[in-house]
Design an enzyme around this catalytic site. Sequence first.
Site, short mmCIF file in Angstrom:
data_model
loop_
_atom_site.label_atom_id
_atom_site.label_comp_id
_atom_site.label_asym_id
_atom_site.label_seq_id
_atom_site.Cartn_x
_atom_site.Cartn_y
_atom_site.Cartn_z
N LYS A 43 34.62 13.52 57.63
CA LYS A 43 35.13 12.36 58.37
C LYS A 43 35.17 12.66 59.88
O LYS A 43 34.77 11.84 60.70
CB LYS A 43 36.53 11.97 57.85
CG LYS A 43 36.45 11.35 56.45
CD LYS A 43 37.80 11.26 55.75
CE LYS A 43 37.60 10.80 54.30
NZ LYS A 43 38.82 10.74 53.51
N GLN A 64 45.02 12.26 54.10
CA GLN A 64 44.13 12.60 52.98
C GLN A 64 44.93 12.78 51.69
O GLN A 64 45.90 13.53 51.65
CB GLN A 64 43.36 13.90 53.33
CG GLN A 64 42.31 14.29 52.33
CD GLN A 64 41.14 13.30 52.24
OE1 GLN A 64 40.66 12.80 53.25
NE2 GLN A 64 40.71 13.00 51.03
N ASP A 73 42.29 3.26 55.64
CA ASP A 73 41.96 3.46 54.23
C ASP A 73 42.12 2.15 53.44
O ASP A 73 41.65 2.04 52.31
CB ASP A 73 42.91 4.51 53.61
CG ASP A 73 42.24 5.86 53.44
OD1 ASP A 73 40.99 5.90 53.44
OD2 ASP A 73 42.97 6.87 53.31
#
Length: 287
Positions: A48, A92, A115
């Site tokens: 990422k 995460q 997200d």
Amino acid sequence: MNLIDGKATAARILEQLTDEISTLPYTPGLCVILIGNNPASQTYVNAKIKACNKIGIYSELIILPETVSETYLLNKIKELNQDKNIHGILVQLPLPKHISANKVIETIDYQKDVDGFHPINLGRLAKGLPALTPCTPKGIQELLKSYNIVTEGKHCVIIGRSNIVGMPMSIMMMQNIPFANATVTVCHSKTQNIDTYTRQADIIIAAIGSPKKITGDMLKEGCVVIDVGINRVERGNKYYLVGDVDFESAALKASYITPVPGGVGPMTIAMLMKNTVEASKSIQRHY
Ligand code: NAP
């Protein structure tokens, strides 16, 4: 059989985003928080950050020990919610057991929730309102669009109902919008005789987390197969990544199929970059 090339499609999207970012009067910023030292999480986080660097997104990586307290993490997120240089915040998953993922997700400002897991974003998605939407299902819809796959009126069978993939995917595919408008069936671990459903599918989206679970004999001739699974399997003394679909037998039946790796995976990262740019534009409008 046509191969759906997620790597090439993602590269094209990243190029478009690079051009778009270069025209913005500010730099979009993403902060990624990694807790502990789970090797898979480290790999995803590195990918990422690398993508951010490649396309001109400012990135910050915060690494916290496995033992970090929930309070410390929530306070960190609150600080980032106020940070004008940061437009996207990603924690995460999975998290250590003593930290509530729901609390973490709900503490992130929904406008920075790149997200797309915040209840406000999921609620807005369900109502068909503009929202930051989860990256993997969003990437799958982009793939269907890129390959001009007809979805309207088709039977889409999704296997898996997780908050990250299956559930939001089912909402997206049933919406009255282009590259959706399908009749959706969702299967999960309690579904009986799953092949009854898979054999009816015009489009099958497998997000199970079980290697090669879906085999060619379970599929209808000419169906579209989207394999979300990323499973690490050992062969000899080497490790390989395989999907939830048995590619060899499924490819004999499918009209279109995604490979693993190189299918859905690269699209997930491309959509995270897209969400960060989208979040930055909507936040800038409000300043
Ligand atoms: P998850 O949270 O473990 O959910 C798996 C889902 O599959 C659950 O809904 C589960 O049912 C269902 N399931 C499990 N065994 C089944 C069976 N035998 N028959 C039918 N359904 C079954 O996993 P996830 O986060 O959705 O991820 C799924 C896979 O996609 C994993 O391999 C993951 O690594 C991969 N993934 C890939 C990407 C990407 O970018 N390519 C992104 C995210 C995830 P229950 O709800 O009843 O337990």
